[in-house]
Design a protein around this motif. Structure first.
Motif, PDB file in Angstrom:
ATOM      1  N   UNK A 169      29.970  13.906  40.610  1.00  0.00           N
ATOM      2  CA  UNK A 169      29.463  12.354  41.873  1.00  0.00           C
ATOM      3  C   UNK A 169      29.929  11.397  40.976  1.00  0.00           C
ATOM      4  N   UNK A 170      29.415  11.031  39.881  1.00  0.00           N
ATOM      5  CA  UNK A 170      29.776   9.663  39.229  1.00  0.00           C
ATOM      6  C   UNK A 170      30.907   9.381  39.203  1.00  0.00           C
ATOM      7  N   UNK A 171      31.785  10.284  38.804  1.00  0.00           N
ATOM      8  CA  UNK A 171      33.672   9.592  38.844  1.00  0.00           C
ATOM      9  C   UNK A 171      34.050   9.558  40.209  1.00  0.00           C
ATOM     10  N   UNK A 172      33.655  10.771  41.491  1.00  0.00           N
ATOM     11  CA  UNK A 172      33.999  10.060  42.545  1.00  0.00           C
ATOM     12  C   UNK A 172      33.193   8.231  42.822  1.00  0.00           C
ATOM     13  N   UNK A 173      32.197   7.912  42.435  1.00  0.00           N
ATOM     14  CA  UNK A 173      31.950   6.718  43.281  1.00  0.00           C
ATOM     15  C   UNK A 173      32.300   6.066  41.690  1.00  0.00           C
ATOM     16  N   UNK A 174      32.437   5.551  40.624  1.00  0.00           N
ATOM     17  CA  UNK A 174      33.282   5.011  39.883  1.00  0.00           C
ATOM     18  C   UNK A 174      34.569   5.353  40.260  1.00  0.00           C
ATOM     19  N   UNK A 175      35.354   5.857  40.682  1.00  0.00           N
ATOM     20  CA  UNK A 175      36.751   5.521  41.630  1.00  0.00           C
ATOM     21  C   UNK A 175      37.522   5.043  42.279  1.00  0.00           C
ATOM     22  N   UNK A 176      36.495   5.255  43.972  1.00  0.00           N
ATOM     23  CA  UNK A 176      35.796   4.025  44.791  1.00  0.00           C
ATOM     24  C   UNK A 176      35.843   3.084  44.300  1.00  0.00           C
ATOM     25  N   UNK A 177      35.220   2.729  43.710  1.00  0.00           N
ATOM     26  CA  UNK A 177      34.083   1.565  42.987  1.00  0.00           C
ATOM     27  C   UNK A 177      35.504   0.719  42.489  1.00  0.00           C
ATOM     28  N   UNK A 178      36.054   1.395  41.581  1.00  0.00           N
ATOM     29  CA  UNK A 178      36.579   0.859  40.029  1.00  0.00           C
ATOM     30  C   UNK A 178      38.386   0.726  40.852  1.00  0.00           C
ATOM     31  N   UNK A 179      38.396   1.592  41.341  1.00  0.00           N
ATOM     32  CA  UNK A 179      40.230   2.190  41.362  1.00  0.00           C
ATOM     33  C   UNK A 179      39.954   1.329  43.061  1.00  0.00           C
ATOM     34  N   UNK A 180      39.483   2.428  44.058  1.00  0.00           N
ATOM     35  CA  UNK A 180      40.381   2.093  45.333  1.00  0.00           C
ATOM     36  C   UNK A 180      39.904   0.513  46.261  1.00  0.00           C
ATOM     37  N   UNK A 181      38.966   0.506  45.857  1.00  0.00           N
ATOM     38  CA  UNK A 181      38.184  -0.683  46.538  1.00  0.00           C
ATOM     39  C   UNK A 181      38.677  -2.258  45.471  1.00  0.00           C
ATOM     40  N   UNK A 182      38.883  -1.963  44.064  1.00  0.00           N
ATOM     41  CA  UNK A 182      39.764  -3.089  43.301  1.00  0.00           C
ATOM     42  C   UNK A 182      40.952  -3.225  43.472  1.00  0.00           C
ATOM     43  N   UNK A 183      41.722  -2.201  43.464  1.00  0.00           N
ATOM     44  CA  UNK A 183      42.887  -1.992  43.936  1.00  0.00           C
ATOM     45  C   UNK A 183      43.825  -2.783  44.926  1.00  0.00           C
ATOM     46  N   UNK A 184      42.739  -2.630  46.879  1.00  0.00           N
ATOM     47  CA  UNK A 184      42.874  -3.466  47.374  1.00  0.00           C
ATOM     48  C   UNK A 184      42.690  -5.053  47.749  1.00  0.00           C
TER      49      UNK A 184
END
Length: 133
Positions: A49-64
Motif C-alpha cells: 500500500x505505502x509504495x503504491x501511494x509513494x509511486x503515485x505521489x513521488x513518481x507519477x504526479x511529480x513526473x507530469x
C-alpha cells in the motif's frame, strides 16, 4: 439502490480523480485496504500500500506537469473493475525509467482492481508511456 458493480466503479473513479489527479491522501486511506497488493508494481517498487501511494505521489504526479485523466472504458463484474485510461501531461521528471522529455506525454494504462467492502485489495496493470512529437 446501486449494485455492487456500480459501487465498485464509483470507488475506482474516486481513486483516480481524488487521489491520483488531486493528491487527496484521505481518499487514498479510505479506498486502499491495509493489506493491499499491487501485483504489477513498477520495477524497483515494493507491492504494498505505502509504495503504491509513494509511486503515485513521488513518481507519477511529480513526473507530469498539468496532469489530466481520461477514462475510456470501465467495466465491472463481481468484485473486479477493469479500467482503460490515460494520464497526460508535460513530462518533467523521470518516470518508469524514462528520462523527462519536456513534451506532452501519455501514460496509457489497463488496470484490473479487485475490491472488498469498497476498498482496493489487489491491482494488476499494463502500462505504456508515449511522448507526443
Amino acid at each position: 439502490m446501486q449494485t455492487v458493480e456500480e459501487l465498485n466503479k464509483s470507488v475506482v473513479r474516486r481513486f483516480n480523480e481524488a487521489f491520483i489527479i488531486n493528491g487527496d491522501l484521505q481518499a487514498f486511506e479510505e479506498i486502499v485496504a491495509p493489506d493491499f497488493i499491487n501485483a504489477t508494481a513498477p520495477p524497483g517498487w515494493p507491492a504494498d500500500k505505502e509504495s503504491t501511494r509513494d509511486f503515485i505521489l513521488l513518481g507519477l504526479r511529480k513526473a507530469f506537469a498539468d496532469l489530466t485523466l481520461e477514462i475510456f472504458d470501465m467495466v465491472a463484474e463481481d468484485d473486479k473493475v477493469f479500467t482503460h485510461k490515460a494520464f497526460t501531461g508535460i513530462h518533467v521528471e523521470e518516470l518508469l525509467g524514462v528520462a523527462p522529455t519536456g513534451k506532452k506525454t501519455t501514460l496509457r494504462i489497463m488496470d484490473l482492481i479487485q475490491l472488498k467492502d469498497g476498498q482496493y485489495v489487489k491491482h494488476w496493470s499494463v502500462r505504456e508511456l508515449k511522448t507526443t512529437v
